[in-house]
Design a protein around this motif. Structure first.
Motif, PDB file in Angstrom:
ATOM      1  N   ALA A 160       0.830  -1.207   0.000  1.00  0.00           N
ATOM      2  CA  ALA A 160       0.000   0.000   0.000  1.00  0.00           C
ATOM      3  C   ALA A 160       0.867   1.260   0.000  1.00  0.00           C
ATOM      4  O   ALA A 160       0.605   2.216  -0.748  1.00  0.00           O
ATOM      5  CB  ALA A 160      -0.928   0.000   1.215  1.00  0.00           C
ATOM      6  N   TYR A 243      -4.665   4.900   4.334  1.00  0.00           N
ATOM      7  CA  TYR A 243      -4.560   4.155   3.087  1.00  0.00           C
ATOM      8  C   TYR A 243      -4.245   2.682   3.358  1.00  0.00           C
ATOM      9  O   TYR A 243      -4.805   1.785   2.711  1.00  0.00           O
ATOM     10  CB  TYR A 243      -3.498   4.777   2.187  1.00  0.00           C
ATOM     11  N   ALA A 247      -6.387  -0.721   2.392  1.00  0.00           N
ATOM     12  CA  ALA A 247      -5.795  -1.857   1.679  1.00  0.00           C
ATOM     13  C   ALA A 247      -6.036  -3.162   2.437  1.00  0.00           C
ATOM     14  O   ALA A 247      -6.343  -4.200   1.827  1.00  0.00           O
ATOM     15  CB  ALA A 247      -4.301  -1.617   1.490  1.00  0.00           C
TER      16      ALA A 247
END
Length: 270
Positions: A160, A243, A247
């Motif tokens: 990620a 983020y 993921a």
């Protein structure tokens, strides 16, 4: 390994113990303590003890007459470990470098180390030191992570972050915690240090968390990956953590998440 891969300071020890320990370290600490107790050691040295997860698992099992010296290179980690341990006159806390141990030859029955060998700048040197302080026939018991592809959450987070920082992806997890997984190399390093009897078990466990946010915070803010993220762009830590959460959720779901972790457990005889 980079020099920054050794600087556990600030809020990292607390976040490491709060998030990383239950996420990935506790099952291996219980296993290492069980293996240690099968040897009935009277004098134990732990190196690279971190925040003390093995210490907390092993100390209650040792005999009342045993002695237990707990060390780490990083004083903040050692201080945090001591703060988590109940008073115990058998335990001595010492700041110490695994590559230059401040102990006499043939002092200990057992030297143990959970997930610390990956951080040693020169592993044969550290292993020679472990052998030096062991009594003849004493045991060196340690664990290292298998390759990152066998450890799902670490791999998810690394991939990620590579998408957020495509020009300079943070590679701490792959480079250091998961960078010493070759069993032939481990055997060779121990042989160079003078150990003749070596056994390596590969042990898979499950990592569990109540939500994908927990492993994202654990890796991004409870390890030295945090330093790499912050060095790339100021104020990006929260964005990177969010983020990574997304993921992990995409791969493992939005509720409780379960993923594979895998490590090598090494036993060597002096």
């Amino acid at each position: 390994m980079l020099e920054t891969d050794k600087v556990f300071a600030g809020s990292i020890p607390e976040n490491y113990d709060r998030y990383m320990v239950p996420l990935i370290f506790e099952p291996y600490a219980a296993d290492l303590a069980q293996r240690a107790m099968a040897l009935s050691p009277g004098a134990v040295l732990e190196v690279a003890a971190g925040t003390g997860v093995v210490t907390r698992a092993l100390a209650p099992k040792l005999s009342r007459a045993a002695s237990y010296v707990v060390t780490d290179l990083n004083q903040p980690m050692l201080d945090y470990a001591a703060s988590r341990q109940a008073p115990d006159g058998r335990i001595q806390w010492r700041q110490a470098d695994a590559m230059a141990l401040p102990f006499e030859d043939a002092t200990f029955d057992l030297v143990c180390c959970q997930f610390g060998a990956m951080f040693f700048p020169n592993r044969p040197t550290a292993y020679r030191e472990a052998r030096r302080v062991l009594k003849p026939g004493g045991r060196f018991l340690f664990s290292v992570w298998d390759r990152i592809e066998e450890n799902d959450f670490a791999d998810d987070v690394t991939n990620a972050l590579a998408r957020i920082f495509p020009n300079d992806p943070p590679r701490f997890l792959a480079r250091t915690p998961h960078g010493y997984h070759d069993k032939d190399l481990i055997h060779a390093d121990l042989a160079e240090a003078g150990f003749s009897e070596v056994a390596i078990d590969t042990l898979a466990e499950q990592s569990r968390a109540p939500s994908p946010r927990i492993p994202a915070v654990a890796y991004c803010q409870g390890t030295l990956l945090r330093n790499e993220i912050e060095a790339r762009e100021a104020g990006k830590l929260a964005v990177a953590t969010d983020y990574a959460t997304s993921a992990i959720a995409e791969r493992h779901g939005t509720g409780e998440v379960v993923a594979k972790i895998q490590a090598h457990v090494v036993a060597a005889t002096a």
